[in-house]
Design an enzyme around this catalytic site. Sequence first.
Site, PDB file in Angstrom:
ATOM      1  N   LYS A  36      30.300 -58.693 148.433  1.00 48.41           N
ATOM      2  CA  LYS A  36      29.426 -58.487 147.773  1.00 48.41           C
ATOM      3  C   LYS A  36      28.144 -58.944 147.288  1.00 48.41           C
ATOM      4  CE  LYS A  36      30.640 -53.741 148.581  1.00 48.41           C
ATOM      5  NZ  LYS A  36      31.441 -53.065 147.924  1.00 48.41           N
TER       6      LYS A  36
ATOM      7  N   GLU B 229      47.869 -51.026 138.000  1.00 42.93           N
ATOM      8  CA  GLU B 229      49.013 -51.103 137.936  1.00 42.93           C
ATOM      9  C   GLU B 229      49.527 -51.134 139.222  1.00 42.93           C
ATOM     10  OE1 GLU B 229      50.426 -47.002 137.330  1.00 42.93           O
ATOM     11  OE2 GLU B 229      48.334 -46.176 138.180  1.00 42.93           O
TER      12      GLU B 229
ATOM     13  N   GLU C 171      59.114 -48.919 123.481  1.00 42.62           N
ATOM     14  CA  GLU C 171      60.094 -47.966 124.325  1.00 42.62           C
ATOM     15  C   GLU C 171      61.217 -48.690 124.510  1.00 42.62           C
ATOM     16  OE1 GLU C 171      56.372 -46.713 126.986  1.00 42.62           O
ATOM     17  OE2 GLU C 171      56.861 -47.476 128.192  1.00 42.62           O
TER      18      GLU C 171
ATOM     19  N   HIS D 218      57.432 -45.717 133.513  1.00 39.64           N
ATOM     20  CA  HIS D 218      57.428 -46.865 133.543  1.00 39.64           C
ATOM     21  C   HIS D 218      58.515 -48.004 133.959  1.00 39.64           C
ATOM     22  CE1 HIS D 218      55.088 -46.482 129.661  1.00 39.64           C
ATOM     23  NE2 HIS D 218      54.121 -45.647 130.939  1.00 39.64           N
TER      24      HIS D 218
END
Lengths: 294, 399
Positions: free
Chosen positions: A43, A98, A212, A250
Amino acid sequence: MSIWVDEETRVVYQGLTGSAGRYYGLLNRDYGTKVVAGVTPGKAGADVDGIPVYGSVAAALAEIDANASCVFVPATFVVKAVLEAAEAGISFIVVITEGVPMHDEAILFSRLRREFPGVRMLGPNCPGIISPGKCNIGITAGHIAKPGGPVGIVSRSGTLTYQALYELKEKGIGCTTCVGIGGDPVPGTNFIDTLAAFEADDETEAVMLIGEIGGSAEEEAAEFIAAEMSKPVVAYVAGLTAPPGKKMGHAGAIVSGGKGTAAAKVAAFEAAGVTIGRNPTEAGELMAELVATL
Amino acid sequence: MDLLEHQGKELFASFGLPISPGALALTPTEAVAAAERIGCPVVVKAQVHTGGRGKAGGIRLAEDLEAVSRCAEKILGLDIKGHVVRRLWVEAATDIAAEFYVSFMLDRGTRRHLGMLSAQGGVDIEDVSANSPEAISRIQIDPSDGFAADDARNWVTSAGLPGADVSEAVEVLLALYRAYREGDADLIEVNPLVLTTDGRLQVLDAKVTLDSSARFRHPEYDAYDKTAPRDAREQQAHSRGLQYVGLEGNVGVIANGAGLAMASVDMVSDVGGSAANFLDIGGGANAEVMSAALEVLNDDPSVRAIFINIFGGITKGEEVANGIIEAMRRVDIASPIVVRLDGTNSAEGWNILRPRLSDRLELAPDMLAAARLAVGRAGGVQADSPAGAGSGALEEGAR
């Protein structure tokens, strides 16, 4: 000051012509980020709302000056896109995409470490990085962050990163830089890299860390904090009540066999002198109390 | 995505690894037919996504066809740690001289591959690791170098596999590593890798976790996905593309983002309640996704209240609010809903929700207040919760 990105950062968007790349690329430009070019193979010559599009990063760099890139290409093309940016001379690469397979991430990290030791990759699967008021690369809504300092934020979780920025802003506390390292198993940049950068940054006086369950990144961060950091850290670890053996969304958030549990991480942080919030709101309140004493 | 033993062995076989001849059976009749083809004695093994099958009576040796039928009847329907046995793997029995252990996985600390090899297989490797760590030989493999035969040879020597032919062991390890890499596995574990009495190596069990992100280059993953263990709630959520994990409580949780969803579950527990689930609706909180999420929670009889926790980053508050209202129009929701809506354009979102508020739909000013209110609506603080009954959370939340 801020870490890694500021008003001088000039960013190429790989995948700017795709729907997500266009949307966030233009939002980032509206925020004030210097979005200098887009790259999409095939492009060359097109433009996205006035931003010139090139067929490769090298072709873009032949005509414009840039030192960072933001990658929005599909997961199958991430390895190629990151290596292309590194080869062309980009030194800071943010990968928002992701769903990149673990083995691809492991090979990519290994090749960057060997062939391009001066290149830093953030992500994949991360919300990006924002130095409020200066530069926003990725998918963070810029207006939820208050510019200035004295707090630096590093987080493994996207929406909790926003939550942290927002909690601080509500309390009138500014942020030097907010780094979303992403929740994947092989992050290009980890807690320790980010903590070290905050420790070296004059304007950052305290750090908010959001971890986490799963893996051992928080435990390693705790060791680093105990050994190397003079600046206070407030942390929240998501998944305190997660049952063992359950995966919660996750790729990185996997608890198994007593390792990587929130309780183990909290214990490691407390042993390192880190202040722990039981939830994001409490972490924000604790940070506000801490900032008031600085 | 975890594979059943027989699926793992089929994967291994495609990489040339030595597995015992075997067949899948869903009924005792099929098990007998399989044993007839294979030849007795055989081992009848429960195929479930959990360990501890042997201790639970899910693995039995059968000397003849009559015994095969008896074993199959005993094992089928057995509940092993909440997994009911629906399929069996019948395989030729192996005469075992020694049991070893081998695995490959990612070492997150070094971001390299980690191989572990031990002559002390057949037992819980975590016990070996805790009691005699020197019995496990570890190897770090740089992903861009791959695994060389020389490294494998040194590894075998350092682990010391008594009685095993070193060249044969090297072949097995290289093939296992190929299955790990080319199969896009997060984890490959063989425990035990056995030495047969006639001196050959044989893969006797297979624990394989595949990387769902690599699905685009593995069409075979679709078949594995069909056997993934999900309860009815999880199956329904999965079919709608929602990230859902069933939990034991009575407060249904819907949030955008895995971290925020986990934090919401934490928050519910923190104020003395217990979440019925983890549900991440991802970035877009539109009516379509919100309806799907509410339907899933609505079908769960244990849900007594629903806690919707949305932080609008790029997602705008008015879109979230319209999504909730549209979803409530489409779905007749049995439980009261508590909404926490913050972030981008949250004031606009509140303005849309405010005229609709009732005892079925309530707004809370922040995450903590919302969690308290939802726990209150679900019947209050549970006596055995960490926050205890006297936390005062309930009264405060209900104000």
